[in-house]
Structure formats: C-alpha cells, structure tokens
Design an enzyme around this catalytic site. Structure first.
Site, PDB file in Angstrom:
ATOM      1  N   HIS A   1     -89.293  92.183 104.909  1.00 12.10           N
ATOM      2  CA  HIS A   1     -89.848  93.131 105.878  1.00 12.10           C
ATOM      3  C   HIS A   1     -89.207  94.488 105.662  1.00 12.10           C
ATOM      4  O   HIS A   1     -88.073  94.592 105.165  1.00 12.10           O
ATOM      5  CB  HIS A   1     -89.563  92.684 107.323  1.00 12.10           C
ATOM      6  CG  HIS A   1     -90.320  91.468 107.738  1.00 12.10           C
ATOM      7  ND1 HIS A   1     -89.758  90.465 108.496  1.00 12.10           N
ATOM      8  CD2 HIS A   1     -91.607  91.084 107.519  1.00 12.10           C
ATOM      9  CE1 HIS A   1     -90.646  89.516 108.712  1.00 12.10           C
ATOM     10  NE2 HIS A   1     -91.776  89.871 108.142  1.00 12.10           N
TER      11      HIS A   1
ATOM     12  N   CYS B   1     -84.137  92.226 114.273  1.00 15.37           N
ATOM     13  CA  CYS B   1     -85.169  91.181 114.235  1.00 15.37           C
ATOM     14  C   CYS B   1     -85.360  90.547 115.603  1.00 15.37           C
ATOM     15  O   CYS B   1     -86.456  90.105 115.943  1.00 15.37           O
ATOM     16  CB  CYS B   1     -84.778  90.084 113.245  1.00 15.37           C
ATOM     17  SG  CYS B   1     -85.083  90.488 111.520  1.00 15.37           S
TER      18      CYS B   1
ATOM     19  N   GLU C   1     -97.265  91.446 109.953  1.00 15.88           N
ATOM     20  CA  GLU C   1     -95.944  90.941 110.344  1.00 15.88           C
ATOM     21  C   GLU C   1     -95.334  91.695 111.524  1.00 15.88           C
ATOM     22  O   GLU C   1     -94.152  91.565 111.812  1.00 15.88           O
ATOM     23  CB  GLU C   1     -95.004  90.992 109.140  1.00 15.88           C
ATOM     24  CG  GLU C   1     -95.461  90.149 107.969  1.00 15.88           C
ATOM     25  CD  GLU C   1     -95.137  88.674 108.114  1.00 15.88           C
ATOM     26  OE1 GLU C   1     -94.020  88.349 108.536  1.00 15.88           O
ATOM     27  OE2 GLU C   1     -96.009  87.834 107.793  1.00 15.88           O
TER      28      GLU C   1
END
Length: 454
Positions: free
Chosen positions: A253, A375, A181
């Site tokens: 995450h 992000c 990720e």
C-alpha cells in the site's frame, strides 16, 4: 466551502478475538514471515486500545470501529458447507481447513483499508462520503466490504442526530479493473481541515501496467480511484502512480512508503514513479501550498523503511489543528532501527518542516501481521455539527477505553494458533464475546451491528 470548526478524528479498528497469523496476504512481508505462528489476541487488542488512549491523552478526538463478525459462516455456506454452525466448522476443518483462516481473519482491524473518506468541504453536496474498499486482491479481505458498509452505516448514521451529514456508498464492483484498498492509498491534503482540500489517489496499476514488472500484486487500480472520486463528487483529485520498485520491495500500500496530512506529504525517494511524481506535485501546488518531505534512500533505505514502517506512522496536526506543529505516532520498531531513529532525531530539529515531536507506540502484534499505527486507523474530518451526529457508542473517553479493555481481558485468548480455529468451542467463545460487546455499547445504539444477533 469552509468549515472553521473542522477537525480530524481517528477511528481505530478494535482488534478482534480471532487475530491470528494465517500468512494470507501476498506481498505483505511481515505476514509471510510470521505465518502459522501463534498470536496473542488479548495483547494485540490491549496494545491497540493503548494507542487510542495515547492520542486521547494528547488531546485528540478518538473513535473506534468494532471488529467484524468472524467467522463469516455465510462464505462457507456459499462454498457448499451446510448444517448447524458447529457442524460447518467441523466439516470445513475436515475437508478444506485452509478456508478457516480466511473466514476467521481479523484483518478488518486495519481500518485504513476499511474505506476511502471525503470530507464535506471537498464534496459537491457538502456531505462526508465513505466508500468501503472491495479489497479483492486477497480472499480473506475481499469478504469484508459488506460488513464494513454495515458498520459505517451504524457509526455514521444521521438517524442518531437530526440532519443528513453522511453518505455511505457500497463498494465499487469487485472485478480486477476496480481493485480498491481504501484510505491506505488515499491522502487528503489541505491548508486547514475546514478548508477545501485535494484528494491524492495513489494507484499501483492501470490498463497499461505490465504485470511482468511486478513481483507482488499491485492492489490499487487507477480505475477504482477514479470511480471512488466520482462517487464522492470530489471537487479536486490528483492521481499518482506508485513505483513498481516499492511494490516489489513489499510496499503493498502507499501508506508503507508515504504519509501526508494538511499541506505536508512525506514520502520515500523510491515511493513513486519519478515523472508521475513531478506531474502530480505540480498539480497539487496549483491548488494548495504543498510542502514535500522526501526521505532519501541514502538516509533510510527502502528496506529499512518497510521493516520499521516509518511511513505507517500517524502524521497529526496539533490537537488544535495547527499544521505548523505536527507529530508522528510511530511504531516502536522505528526507535529500534538505527537509521530510522537517526533520521527522526534530525528531522525534529529541522524547523524548515512542521514535524516537531515523535511518540513511539507498541503495536507489535499488529506489526507482526503487516500493520502499523496508521494501518489501524481511518481518518475522518468532521465539523462540530457532524461530530455530534456520529453514533456516540463509537467515540472514546478514558472510561470507555477501560470498559473495552476489561471486555478484552474477559473474552480474548492469550494465545491463538491457526489450528485452534478448527475447534467449535472457540467459535462459541467468539460469538459470546461479540454479544457482550453489543451489551456494553448499548443494543439500541448498535442495533443490527452483527447479523447473527438478528
């Protein structure tokens, strides 16, 4: 290896015109909560650009990554849809409308998932390394990495400047053992940007993980983290397991429950498995003067941390690289959450830790789909020579931000519902917008950015 002129550059994802709320990401509570609501693509992109302007005006070097080509009709073609583009859209809308949200997804806006980055001072060959994340846990994101690789090669191409400074790899294999990720689960810790640092790789599962203990998917694997470290020739890497409690609470995450920069790692009390954290912190302290800042659950609950995205703030050294004068760029939701605001007010008065200032930014359109300020950006440590080799089309000043905002105002819809994706006219709008973006950036400088343009 020491590069005294190195700095951290933030490359934010420019939010694309297909930004919508499809509710496609399992474990992302905000995405699920807002699924099928109408979004505001124009507002989203303008909010993102204003965040970039905020950092620029604070004195930081700021870049951006362009939106990916959406919809990705090659995926629909691989799934058996044939004919001209508009016919493919019509056929998909009639036969499998749920696929439209997947191929129209604008999730590449969250550049922290674009890739893992290792600076030249941390790699054996002295290059800056990039590995696009395969993002295989969710279908709408698993289609991103070929486009991400193309974009990274366009932005970080040594052909734009003499010398060979960058190495862009392909994603690790898209099989379950190697779920990756990107930088959302990787933190580069160091004493100073130009000095050798340590890559902290956080993973949710390994070969011994019992999936019965997880409510939501553990997206990052230990095997993927180790593979990326090998690809990059990383000099020093430490691996740390995320707590299943955090994953089950909605921390899909690591950057939802922890943030680090320089020698500082700020994390929630329940971010990591306790024994794993003690071992990892010991290994880190053997290599750098690590300072940890644990946010107690009694001060900010795990629920409040995830709702406010406190840990998805950007943690920045001062513009001149001073690690003793740090700043948080936090989402406005942190200011509105009583417990989080109180903690931030207290911490900035505590001179036993380096965070001195907090700036709040409005990125509500991104937050509604589960992505905060951190992000939206990919951090890349560059020397002055490496920065000069970056494609200048993707480095920002006030004029370019104004130009991009004008482009957004010209091409983006004010409102977009998932049902609008079935309209072939919208497809044509998006292609026109991307064509104009290429013209704005300079066709010679961004040649090959979008496959549909040849």
């Amino acid at each position: 290896m020491t590069n005294t002129t190195a700095r951290e550059v933030n490359f934010d994802g420019l939010i694309g015109p297909t930004h919508h709320y499809g509710g496609l990401a399992s474990g992302n509570l905000a995405s699920s909560r807002n699924a099928m609501r109408s979004s505001n693509p124009r507002e989203a992109a303008l909010q993102g650009l204003e965040k970039m302007r905020t950092l620029l005006r604070l004195g930081y070097t700021q870049g951006f990554l362009p939106p990916q080509q959406r919809p990705d009709l090659t995926v629909l073609q691989q799934l058996g849809f044939r004919g001209p583009d508009e016919h493919i859209i019509n056929s998909t809308a009639a036969q499998a409308p749920e696929l439209l949200s997947m191929v129209y997804s604008a999730s590449s806006m969250w550049a922290a998932n674009a890739a893992t980055v290792t600076p030249s001072s941390d790699s054996h060959d002295g290059k800056v390394h990039f590995t696009p994340a395969n993002l295989l846990t969710t279908a709408h994101r698993a289609i991103e990495h070929p486009h991400t690789e193309r974009i990274l090669r366009t932005v970080f191409s040594a052909s734009h400047h003499p010398g060979d400074h960058f190495s862009v790899h392909s994603a690790v294999p898209s099989i379950q053992r190697f779920g990756d990720e990107g930088a959302a689960n990787h933190t580069r810790l160091c004493h100073a940007y130009g000095e050798a640092g340590v890559g902290l790789f956080v993973y949710g599962r390994n070969e011994q993980t019992d999936p019965a203990n997880l409510t939501f998917p553990a997206r990052q694997t230990l095997a993927a983290s180790a593979a990326v470290a090998r690809q990059h020739g990383t000099r020093a890497a430490v691996y740390l397991q995320q707590a299943s409690r955090a994953i089950n609470a909605g921390a899909f995450h690591n950057d939802v429950v922890a943030v680090g920069n320089g020698p500082l790692l700020m994390y929630h009390q329940h971010a990591y498995e306790t024994a794993a954290a003690e071992q990892a912190f010991k290994a880190l302290r053997e290599q750098l003067p690590l300072q940890t800042l644990c946010v107690a659950d009694a001060d900010v609950s795990l629920d409040d941390a995830i709702k406010s995205y406190l840990f998805n703030s950007q943690l920045l050294a001062s513009p001149d690289g001073d690690m003793n004068r740090m700043r948080l760029i936090a989402p406005s939701e942190c200011e509105e959450n009583t417990a989080v605001r109180r903690w931030l007010e207290q911490i900035t008065q505590d001179h036993n830790q380096p965070i001195r200032d907090v700036s709040f930014v409005d990125v509500r359109q991104s937050m509604s789909n589960g992505g905060g300020p951190a992000c939206l950006r990919l951090r890349v440590v560059l020397t002055d020579e490496q920065l000069a080799a970056v494609n200048p089309a993707f480095l920002l000043d006030e004029t370019k931000i104004n130009q991009l905002q004008d482009w957004v105002k010209c091409h983006y819809r004010d409102q977009l519902s998932p049902a609008d994706l079935a309209d072939p006219l919208f497809y044509r709008e998006v292609m026109t917008a991307l064509e104009d973006l290429v013209r704005l950036l300079g066709p010679q400088q961004v040649n090959g950015l979008y496959p549909f343009m040849g």
